[in-house]
Design an enzyme around this catalytic site. Structure first.
Site, mmCIF file in Angstrom:
data_model
loop_
_atom_site.group_PDB
_atom_site.id
_atom_site.type_symbol
_atom_site.label_atom_id
_atom_site.label_comp_id
_atom_site.label_asym_id
_atom_site.label_seq_id
_atom_site.Cartn_x
_atom_site.Cartn_y
_atom_site.Cartn_z
ATOM 1 C CB VAL A 1 2.750 -10.125 47.288
ATOM 2 C CG1 VAL A 1 3.971 -10.306 48.164
ATOM 3 C CG2 VAL A 1 1.496 -9.952 48.128
ATOM 4 C CB CYS A 2 5.117 -11.095 42.586
ATOM 5 S SG CYS A 2 4.303 -12.551 43.228
ATOM 6 C CB THR A 3 3.886 -5.952 41.546
ATOM 7 O OG1 THR A 3 3.208 -6.809 40.617
ATOM 8 C CG2 THR A 3 4.158 -4.618 40.894
#
Ligand code: BEZ
Length: 213
Positions: A45-47
């Site tokens: 998700v952070c990517t």
């Protein structure tokens, strides 16, 4: 650590980052700032979040905003992850990612919520104005990616409402009608500030075209 609230001065810090040592207040200078945390490097998700934020680089610059991410991993990991973000998201991460392995910033900004996770940060966002005051705090769970268009929308609202006697209604987007602040009642001042006029739906609900458009 005291709870941070809207209107507080954003705590200053010095920390390593993917772009060298950052002295936070010095880094912000006279700009607005967005400081945001995410659980960890090499998480899916952070990517997507960091990739999308990089794509908004021109939008942040146009609004005079500096962006800075917080990750409780070290710089070596950040450098490798940035390559992955650029590769998988088709972008170029141009903002610093703090190497907050010692959790200095995460603790200062209360980004670790132990009942959610004792090891990684939640998804916090702080919008900071040029006077270094905190103007927005949001916290999302690890499993939900944030909407960075919403962060731009809030910045648009804050910058508009700081310079005109208006507030922005539900789901407002830049260019749409706004609300005259209820405290403004002098007819002469109203005429001068809102030459395009306004519609009075109730005495406390007055709609006017966005004044700076
Ligand atoms: C993440 O990418 O950070 C993430 C993915 C699934 C669950 C929680 C976090």
């Amino acid at each position: 650590m005291a709870t941070l609230r809207l209107g507080d001065i954003a705590p200053d810090f010095e920390q390593e980052s993917s772009k060298g040592k950052i002295k936070f207040h010095e880094f912000l200078g006279d700009s607005w700032g967005v400081l945001f945390s995410h659980p960890a490097d090499f998480t899916p998700v952070c990517t997507t979040e960091l990739g999308y934020t990089a794509k908004l680089s021109d939008e942040f610059a146009r609004r005079g905003v500096k962006v800075i991410a917080v990750s409780v991993d070290d710089n070596e990991s950040h450098q490798k992850w940035i390559e992955d973000i650029n590769d998988t998201q088709g972008t170029a991460v141009d903002f610093p990612i703090l190497a907050d392995k010692d959790r200095k910033v995460a603790d200062l900004y209360d980004m670790i919520h132990p009942n959610a996770s004792t090891t990684v940060t939640v998804r916090s966002v702080f919008i900071i104005d040029p006077a270094k005051k905190i103007r927005l705090i949001i916290t999302y769970p690890a499993s939900t990616g944030r909407n960075f268009n919403e962060i731009l929308r809030v910045i648009d609202s804050l910058q508009l409402t700081d310079s005109h006697s208006v507030a922005t209604p539900v789901n407002w987007e830049d260019g749409q009608d706004v609300i005259i602040v209820p405290s403004l009642t002098d007819p002469e001042v109203l005429k001068q500030k809102f030459p395009k006029g306004y519609t009075e739906i109730r005495s406390y609900l007055r709609i006017t075209p966005q004044p700076n458009k």
